[in-house]
Design a protein around this motif. Structure first.
Motif, mmCIF file in Angstrom:
data_model
loop_
_atom_site.group_PDB
_atom_site.id
_atom_site.type_symbol
_atom_site.label_atom_id
_atom_site.label_comp_id
_atom_site.label_asym_id
_atom_site.label_seq_id
_atom_site.Cartn_x
_atom_site.Cartn_y
_atom_site.Cartn_z
ATOM 1 N N LYS A 178 -8.296 51.912 -28.087
ATOM 2 C CA LYS A 178 -7.858 50.588 -27.636
ATOM 3 C C LYS A 178 -7.060 50.714 -26.340
ATOM 4 O O LYS A 178 -7.194 49.887 -25.422
ATOM 5 C CB LYS A 178 -7.021 49.921 -28.720
ATOM 6 N N ASP A 182 -7.860 48.951 -22.833
ATOM 7 C CA ASP A 182 -6.885 48.156 -22.084
ATOM 8 C C ASP A 182 -6.690 48.704 -20.676
ATOM 9 O O ASP A 182 -6.499 47.938 -19.717
ATOM 10 C CB ASP A 182 -5.543 48.144 -22.830
ATOM 11 N N PRO A 209 -12.763 41.062 -19.406
ATOM 12 C CA PRO A 209 -11.911 41.397 -20.548
ATOM 13 C C PRO A 209 -11.951 40.398 -21.687
ATOM 14 O O PRO A 209 -11.698 40.743 -22.823
ATOM 15 C CB PRO A 209 -10.514 41.466 -19.942
ATOM 16 N N LYS A 213 -12.155 41.279 -26.330
ATOM 17 C CA LYS A 213 -10.989 41.152 -27.202
ATOM 18 C C LYS A 213 -11.336 40.967 -28.677
ATOM 19 O O LYS A 213 -10.732 41.590 -29.532
ATOM 20 C CB LYS A 213 -10.095 40.011 -26.721
ATOM 21 N N GLU A 216 -11.905 44.246 -30.448
ATOM 22 C CA GLU A 216 -10.725 45.070 -30.673
ATOM 23 C C GLU A 216 -10.001 44.661 -31.954
ATOM 24 O O GLU A 216 -9.622 45.483 -32.753
ATOM 25 C CB GLU A 216 -9.760 44.927 -29.474
#
Length: 441
Positions: A178, A182, A209, A213, A216
């Motif tokens: 993760k 990021d 991005p 998300k 994740e």
């Protein structure tokens, strides 16, 4: 070739001697100042009430005389009583004799809870021993089966802890992945901030991005799983002061430990990372503490007749945080020192006994010698074919557990190498992005 089970007899005797030494040491579990009513003199005598793993004793303060000494198994009743002349007294009915204790410190309830706990556990163990004695006399095969079953349980407990440790490594890897994701997003954003205003691909960079998300969060949500209970034992819980004592339960998980009351309501749960130290005061008493800055520490003192079963698991889980105090060092030395030799002897005896059952004869040697050996073996051998099969099954399970443990250790070793590489890569990326941010500010 015939093999006599004398090797195992030595192992069994060695284990009995070890247990005998531990019990004969008269470990003091607890003692309390109090008064005892001496019926022969018709007067109260001040002294100390002492509890050991198997007995209750009372020693007079002035003379040092041992006025009371009886086994816990001979106790038929423990009650809290009072009369017009005796207040807050504790009575113990031993066979046909009633013993009166008063002026108990810190209070009567504390002494009653502890005495009743060890008395009940002693009764349960005595009933189990009586039921076992009522059955047929245990053979060498059954004794060996019991030893190997204990070893299997220990290995299974170790495998549970190791499995949880592997899950923690997997969670760390997910966290590092993760972080890398990021950092990729940060790299794209910084690239757009560094690019001139006429750069034609800015809108695409901002959308990238947002699409990643949900994935994740889905990955992180899968990390929770249910864990099994390693061991659960009844305990007497002391929190803050000695007068605040109540019965409850201690449950050990792979991820930590949990203290609950008799109604299974959780009093406190310690995660492994929250435990700062565990002190073993005696083989039957431990204290668990979590330190805080600016507020009182969270500490619980736990006393149990079953604590010797939990201490080896705690020692394995919290090897760097557990501390054995002076009264517990003798127990640790007696438990650990002969363990290697004892374990080796058990495996040697197991191999010899199995060989004697499966292959009772050998082509080497004369016929007369073999006949004599077989007659002697029939007299001494106490392992049946069914017991031999059961021993083989247990040994196969032990072998399978050992191989699985080895494979898990190798997997965790590879995971540690990957974690090290990922941490180094993430550190370099963070330093790089920090330098880029400083140039923009």
């Amino acid at each position: 070739m015939s093999v006599s089970p004398s090797g195992f007899e030595g192992v069994a005797l060695e284990e009995e001697d070890l247990n005998g030494r531990l019990m004969s040491e008269d470990i003091r579990i607890h003692s309390w100042p109090c008064s005892y009513y001496l019926d022969t003199r018709k007067q109260w005598v001040s002294g100390r009430l002492l509890l050991t793993p198997v007995a209750i004793k009372f020693t007079a303060d002035k003379t040092g005389e041992l006025l009371v000494n009886f086994h816990l198994s001979s106790v038929s009743e423990i009650k809290k009583e009072s009369s017009n002349l005796i207040f807050s007294s504790l009575t113990i009915l031993e066979k046909n004799t009633k013993h009166w204790f008063s002026s108990l410190q810190p209070n009567r309830n504390v002494v009653f809870n502890i005495l009743e706990h060890f008395w009940r556990e002693q009764l349960l163990s005595s009933q189990g021993a009586g039921a076992e004695a009522a059955t047929l006399q245990s053979t060498k095969g059954k004794e060996l089966t019991g030893l190997l079953t204990g070893s299997q349980k220990q290995l299974e407990d170790t495998a549970k802890v190791l499995h949880y440790q592997g899950e923690q490594f997997d969670n760390i890897m997910r966290g590092l992945n993760k972080i890398e994701g990021d950092m990729d997003v940060a790299d794209r954003l910084l690239t757009e901030l560094e690019s001139p205003s006429w750069w034609p691909f800015s809108s695409k960079l901002w959308k990238a991005p947002l699409e990643t998300k949900p994935k994740e969060t889905a990955t992180v949500s899968d990390s929770k799983n249910q864990e099994g209970i390693i061991i659960r034992i009844p305990v007497i819980i002391t929190h803050r002061t000695d007068s605040n004592v109540k019965p409850g339960k201690l449950t050990l998980f792979a991820s930590g430990l949990e203290i609950s009351d008799c109604n299974s309501q959780i009093i406190h749960r310690f995660e492994s990372k929250d435990v700062d130290d565990i002190r073993v005061h005696t083989p039957y008493e431990i204290s668990v503490r979590q330190r805080f800055i600016g507020k009182p520490d969270t500490s619980y003192r736990l006393l149990s007749a079953k604590m010797p079963e939990a201490i080896p698991i705690l020692e394995m889980q919290f090897s760097k945080k557990i501390q054995f105090l002076e009264d517990a060092l003798g127990f640790v030395g007696a438990r650990k020192s002969p363990q290697v030799d004892l374990g080796t002897s058990i495996w040697q005896a197991a191999t010899g006994l199995l060989g004697g059952v499966v292959q009772p004869s050998s082509p080497v040697g004369g016929r007369e010698g073999m006949d004599n050996d077989q007659v002697q073996l029939q007299k001494q051998e106490k392992i049946s074919q069914e017991e031999a099969k059961e021993l083989k099954q247990i040994l196969k399970k032990l072998k399978g557990l050992a191989l699985e443990t080895e494979a898990e250790l190798e997997r965790q070793d590879e995971a540690l190498n990957s974690i090290t590489t990922s941490v180094d890569r993430a550190t370099l990326n963070i330093d790089k992005q920090n330098r880029r941010i400083k140039k923009l500010t």
